[in-house]
Motif scaffolding. Structure first.
Motif, PDB file in Angstrom:
ATOM      1  N   LEU A   1      44.404  49.773  22.387  1.00  7.90           N
ATOM      2  CA  LEU A   1      43.612  48.851  23.194  1.00  7.90           C
ATOM      3  C   LEU A   1      43.810  49.120  24.682  1.00  7.90           C
ATOM      4  CD1 LEU A   1      44.309  45.514  21.286  1.00  7.90           C
ATOM      5  CD2 LEU A   1      42.200  46.876  21.241  1.00  7.90           C
ATOM      6  N   PRO A   2      42.819  48.713  25.499  1.00  5.25           N
ATOM      7  CA  PRO A   2      43.009  48.799  26.951  1.00  5.25           C
ATOM      8  C   PRO A   2      44.177  47.910  27.377  1.00  5.25           C
ATOM      9  CG  PRO A   2      40.703  48.405  26.396  1.00  5.25           C
ATOM     10  CD  PRO A   2      41.487  48.219  25.137  1.00  5.25           C
ATOM     11  N   LYS A   3      44.633  48.115  28.591  1.00  6.36           N
ATOM     12  CA  LYS A   3      45.781  47.377  29.112  1.00  6.36           C
ATOM     13  C   LYS A   3      45.367  46.550  30.323  1.00  6.36           C
ATOM     14  CE  LYS A   3      50.413  48.124  31.016  1.00  6.36           C
ATOM     15  NZ  LYS A   3      51.409  49.167  31.427  1.00  6.36           N
ATOM     16  N   VAL A   4      45.740  45.292  30.326  1.00  6.31           N
ATOM     17  CA  VAL A   4      45.482  44.428  31.477  1.00  6.31           C
ATOM     18  C   VAL A   4      46.476  44.792  32.576  1.00  6.31           C
ATOM     19  CG1 VAL A   4      45.488  42.066  32.340  1.00  6.31           C
ATOM     20  CG2 VAL A   4      44.567  42.557  30.073  1.00  6.31           C
ATOM     21  N   ILE A   5      45.958  45.207  33.737  1.00 10.04           N
ATOM     22  CA  ILE A   5      46.863  45.646  34.810  1.00 10.04           C
ATOM     23  C   ILE A   5      46.924  44.656  35.978  1.00 10.04           C
ATOM     24  CG2 ILE A   5      46.647  48.082  34.237  1.00 10.04           C
ATOM     25  CD1 ILE A   5      44.638  48.375  36.481  1.00 10.04           C
ATOM     26  N   SER A   6      45.931  43.752  36.109  1.00 12.60           N
ATOM     27  CA  SER A   6      46.016  42.750  37.174  1.00 12.60           C
ATOM     28  C   SER A   6      45.078  41.586  36.874  1.00 12.60           C
ATOM     29  CB  SER A   6      45.677  43.357  38.542  1.00 12.60           C
ATOM     30  OG  SER A   6      44.303  43.669  38.640  1.00 12.60           O
ATOM     31  N   VAL A   7      45.476  40.404  37.340  1.00 17.52           N
ATOM     32  CA  VAL A   7      44.664  39.190  37.230  1.00 17.52           C
ATOM     33  C   VAL A   7      44.569  38.581  38.631  1.00 17.52           C
ATOM     34  CG1 VAL A   7      44.407  36.932  36.165  1.00 17.52           C
ATOM     35  CG2 VAL A   7      45.483  38.799  34.878  1.00 17.52           C
ATOM     36  N   LYS A   8      43.327  38.384  39.112  1.00 15.76           N
ATOM     37  CA  LYS A   8      43.137  37.907  40.483  1.00 15.76           C
ATOM     38  C   LYS A   8      42.253  36.673  40.484  1.00 15.76           C
ATOM     39  CE  LYS A   8      41.270  39.260  44.981  1.00 15.76           C
ATOM     40  NZ  LYS A   8      40.554  40.317  45.748  1.00 15.76           N
ATOM     41  N   SER A   9      42.730  35.629  41.178  1.00 10.85           N
ATOM     42  CA  SER A   9      41.939  34.396  41.299  1.00 10.85           C
ATOM     43  C   SER A   9      42.366  33.672  42.562  1.00 10.85           C
ATOM     44  CB  SER A   9      42.138  33.495  40.087  1.00 10.85           C
ATOM     45  OG  SER A   9      41.467  32.266  40.275  1.00 10.85           O
ATOM     46  N   SER A  10      41.381  33.176  43.287  1.00  8.26           N
ATOM     47  CA  SER A  10      41.672  32.403  44.500  1.00  8.26           C
ATOM     48  C   SER A  10      41.730  30.912  44.208  1.00  8.26           C
ATOM     49  CB  SER A  10      40.606  32.675  45.572  1.00  8.26           C
ATOM     50  OG  SER A  10      39.315  32.318  45.091  1.00  8.26           O
ATOM     51  N   GLN A  11      41.381  30.518  42.975  1.00  6.99           N
ATOM     52  CA  GLN A  11      41.329  29.104  42.628  1.00  6.99           C
ATOM     53  C   GLN A  11      42.394  28.719  41.611  1.00  6.99           C
ATOM     54  OE1 GLN A  11      37.374  28.066  41.377  1.00  6.99           O
ATOM     55  NE2 GLN A  11      36.394  29.098  43.109  1.00  6.99           N
ATOM     56  N   LEU A  12      42.798  29.652  40.758  1.00  8.38           N
ATOM     57  CA  LEU A  12      43.764  29.366  39.697  1.00  8.38           C
ATOM     58  C   LEU A  12      44.944  30.314  39.809  1.00  8.38           C
ATOM     59  CD1 LEU A  12      41.304  29.029  36.674  1.00  8.38           C
ATOM     60  CD2 LEU A  12      42.334  27.148  37.971  1.00  8.38           C
ATOM     61  N   ALA A  13      46.039  29.900  39.220  1.00  4.56           N
ATOM     62  CA  ALA A  13      47.173  30.809  39.110  1.00  4.56           C
ATOM     63  C   ALA A  13      46.800  31.928  38.137  1.00  4.56           C
ATOM     64  CB  ALA A  13      48.402  30.059  38.619  1.00  4.56           C
ATOM     65  N   PRO A  14      47.325  33.148  38.318  1.00  2.00           N
ATOM     66  CA  PRO A  14      46.981  34.253  37.410  1.00  2.00           C
ATOM     67  C   PRO A  14      47.236  33.906  35.946  1.00  2.00           C
ATOM     68  CG  PRO A  14      48.129  35.092  39.330  1.00  2.00           C
ATOM     69  CD  PRO A  14      48.189  33.587  39.424  1.00  2.00           C
ATOM     70  N   GLU A  15      48.342  33.186  35.676  1.00  6.07           N
ATOM     71  CA  GLU A  15      48.638  32.823  34.289  1.00  6.07           C
ATOM     72  C   GLU A  15      47.582  31.871  33.729  1.00  6.07           C
ATOM     73  OE1 GLU A  15      50.669  32.446  36.835  1.00  6.07           O
ATOM     74  OE2 GLU A  15      52.170  34.035  36.517  1.00  6.07           O
ATOM     75  N   ALA A  16      47.108  30.964  34.568  1.00  5.30           N
ATOM     76  CA  ALA A  16      46.096  29.999  34.117  1.00  5.30           C
ATOM     77  C   ALA A  16      44.764  30.687  33.863  1.00  5.30           C
ATOM     78  CB  ALA A  16      45.939  28.896  35.163  1.00  5.30           C
ATOM     79  N   LEU A  17      44.393  31.645  34.718  1.00  4.04           N
ATOM     80  CA  LEU A  17      43.133  32.367  34.519  1.00  4.04           C
ATOM     81  C   LEU A  17      43.205  33.215  33.253  1.00  4.04           C
ATOM     82  CD1 LEU A  17      40.328  33.024  35.742  1.00  4.04           C
ATOM     83  CD2 LEU A  17      41.399  35.034  36.785  1.00  4.04           C
ATOM     84  N   LEU A  18      44.346  33.850  33.017  1.00 12.04           N
ATOM     85  CA  LEU A  18      44.506  34.657  31.811  1.00 12.04           C
ATOM     86  C   LEU A  18      44.446  33.778  30.567  1.00 12.04           C
ATOM     87  CD1 LEU A  18      45.034  37.461  30.590  1.00 12.04           C
ATOM     88  CD2 LEU A  18      47.484  37.011  30.812  1.00 12.04           C
ATOM     89  N   GLN A  19      45.061  32.585  30.629  1.00 10.38           N
ATOM     90  CA  GLN A  19      45.000  31.656  29.503  1.00 10.38           C
ATOM     91  C   GLN A  19      43.566  31.229  29.221  1.00 10.38           C
ATOM     92  OE1 GLN A  19      46.940  27.916  30.202  1.00 10.38           O
ATOM     93  NE2 GLN A  19      46.898  27.314  28.035  1.00 10.38           N
TER      94      GLN A  19
END
Length: 492
Positions: A251-269
């Motif tokens: 599978l592909p690999k998630v290398i970064s999560v970017k959000s100006s409104q949510l925490a990266p963990e919250a956006l990934l969830q």
């Protein structure tokens, strides 16, 4: 019944290669009659007569017993030889074998003649048994009929072997008599040896057995060839097209999560819960990157949009996870700073843009050395078919040193590409299509050879020349290397 029909019936149990309708272009080794038991009884009687004849001291009785041994073992060869001579086919193996037997007996070596014919017939039976066993093994492994498994192409020079041997045999006999090197009897005996060596006996016996042994040995190592011809064709492979197929295990690999409104963990969830409704590679990669629980009880009205992403309602709020085109379709504006041509998915909550997740294709650790080995074996062109987006697969193709990359091609587009590549190859060069997931072409592709990976316990049938029961890509260069080794052994 006329004389010709009688001869044909008498030669019915003769080895297929010695029959008048034998085609020199191929060595068809399957027994074509049901006289196996009768032939075994004949050979047993011939062996007894040969042993008794070799032990008796009376010359006349010895000749009588050994002549009877020869007739018991090879009367069908004699009939086949007469038929070939009447049809002006004097260089058939049956004719040469009978001439050798008669000549050897005429110069006072009846034991040699009887033993030679017995050994020749026994080896012919062994070839037939091995051939039938090999066919049954291949059919059982493939799960059905196989394509001409017994056809072994004979070298072009084999047709000149018997005439050349006959000329040399006559020359040897004449020179030994004229130069008084040997008696007439010894000169004829030497000529018979040369004539025997000029028959393709060694080719008929050793070459097919070597190829059958290689095919069966390869099956023990997770490589199944539908025919010996398929294995031989690997020696001419100079281009390979590798198709990832659907459902790539890497599978592909998630290398970064970017959000100006949510925490990266919250956006990934948020993205993982939405993507849980999809089975795409991207969705599975995002779900794999998220280690928390999926709250399916809050999900409703999920819609998986192929090649675009997903739309789902979490409680009463719409969440979209997917491509830029999906965001445009749903009326979501993406900030210019977040726009990218890489492997990325965007996330929106309601009508508002929430952030992006950047992914990267992962080169399988076993693919690169396998392709490097293919280069070392003479493959000069490697083509990759990928189901990932062009931008995400480009880096992989560069790292694998592939010559061509095609992404998200339909079956018809792949066929056109393969046909063009076949046309662009030089004479004598072949293209091998390698389907790593056995999903793109259940029928044979337009490539010269097809190889696909399929579980050994699968009941499905695929019209491929090579079936691999393991997903190890290194099996492919190993198969090509084995084919080259066997070809060299047969040539020697």
């Amino acid at each position: 019944m006329n004389f010709q029909e009688l001869l044909t019936r008498l030669s019915a149990s003769c080895f297929a290669a010695d029959r008048p309708d034998y085609d020199w272009k191929t060595l068809r080794l399957f027994p074509e009659t049901r006289l196996d038991l009768v032939l075994i009884v004949r050979l047993a009687a011939a062996l007894i007569l040969c042993i008794v004849g070799a032990l008796v001291h009376s010359t006349v009785l010895r000749y009588v017993l050994l002549v009877l041994s020869v007739l018991a073992a090879g009367y069908d060869y004699l009939a086949a030889a007469i038929t070939c001579i009447l049809n002006r086919q004097v260089f058939r193996p049956a004719v040469i074998v009978i001439v050798c037997v008669i000549g050897t007996m005429a110069v006072g070596q009846p034991v040699d003649a009887a033993v030679f014919l017995l050994v020749y017939r026994v080896v012919s039976i062994l070839i037939a048994v091995v051939t039938v066993h090999a066919k049954k093994t291949l059919e059982a492994a493939v799960g059905g009929e196989i394509h001409s498994p017994a056809e072994i192409a004979a070298p072009k020079w084999i047709g000149y072997l018997a005439p050349a041997g006959l000329c040399i045999a006559v020359l040897v006999a004449v020179l030994e008599i004229v130069l008084k090197i040997a008696t007439v009897s010894r000169a004829i005996h030497a000529a018979m040896i040369v004539l025997f060596l000029s028959t393709p006996c060694a080719l008929l016996i050793s070459v097919p057995l070597v190829w059958y042994s290689a095919v069966n040995g390869a099956y023990r190592c997770d490589v199944l060839f539908r025919s010996c011809r398929s294995m031989r064709a690997l020696n001419a492979v100079r281009a390979v097209a590798v198709d990832e197929g659907e459902g790539d295990s890497q599978l592909p690999k998630v290398i970064s999560v970017k959000s100006s409104q949510l925490a990266p963990e919250a956006l990934l969830q948020l993205a993982a819960n939405a993507e849980s409704c999809s089975n795409s590679r991207t969705a599975r990669a995002i779900c794999a990157a998220y280690n928390g629980p999926i709250l399916t009880q809050y999900l409703s009205r999920a819609m998986d949009i192929p090649e675009s992403g997903v739309e789902v309602y979490i409680e009463s709020t719409r969440v979209c996870v997917g491509t830029r085109e999906l965001m445009i379709l749903k009326g979501v504006d993406i900030p210019d700073a977040d726009l990218t041509d890489g492997y990325v998915v965007y996330v929106s909550v309601g009508e508002q843009y929430a952030g992006k997740i950047l992914l990267q294709e992962v080169v399988q650790s076993d693919t690169k050395p396998a392709l490097k080995e293919l280069r070392a074996l003479g493959v000069h062109t490697i083509t990759l078919f990928s189901n990932a987006s062009n931008d995400s697969a480009a880096e992989n193709a560069k790292e694998l040193k592939a010559d061509h990359l095609y992404c998200k091609c339909s079956g018809q587009e792949k066929e056109q590409i393969l046909s063009q590549q076949v046309d662009n190859l030089s004479d004598g060069e072949l293209l091998l299509y390698y389907d790593r997931r056995c999903t793109a072409h259940p029928e044979h592709s337009s490539a010269d050879l097809d190889a696909c990976v399929i579980p050994e316990e699968s009941n499905e049938r695929f019209d491929a020349d090579i079936l691999l029961t393991s997903q190890d890509p290194y099996l492919l260069p190993e198969a090509i290397e084995t084919a080259g080794w066997v070809e060299g052994l047969c040539r020697e």
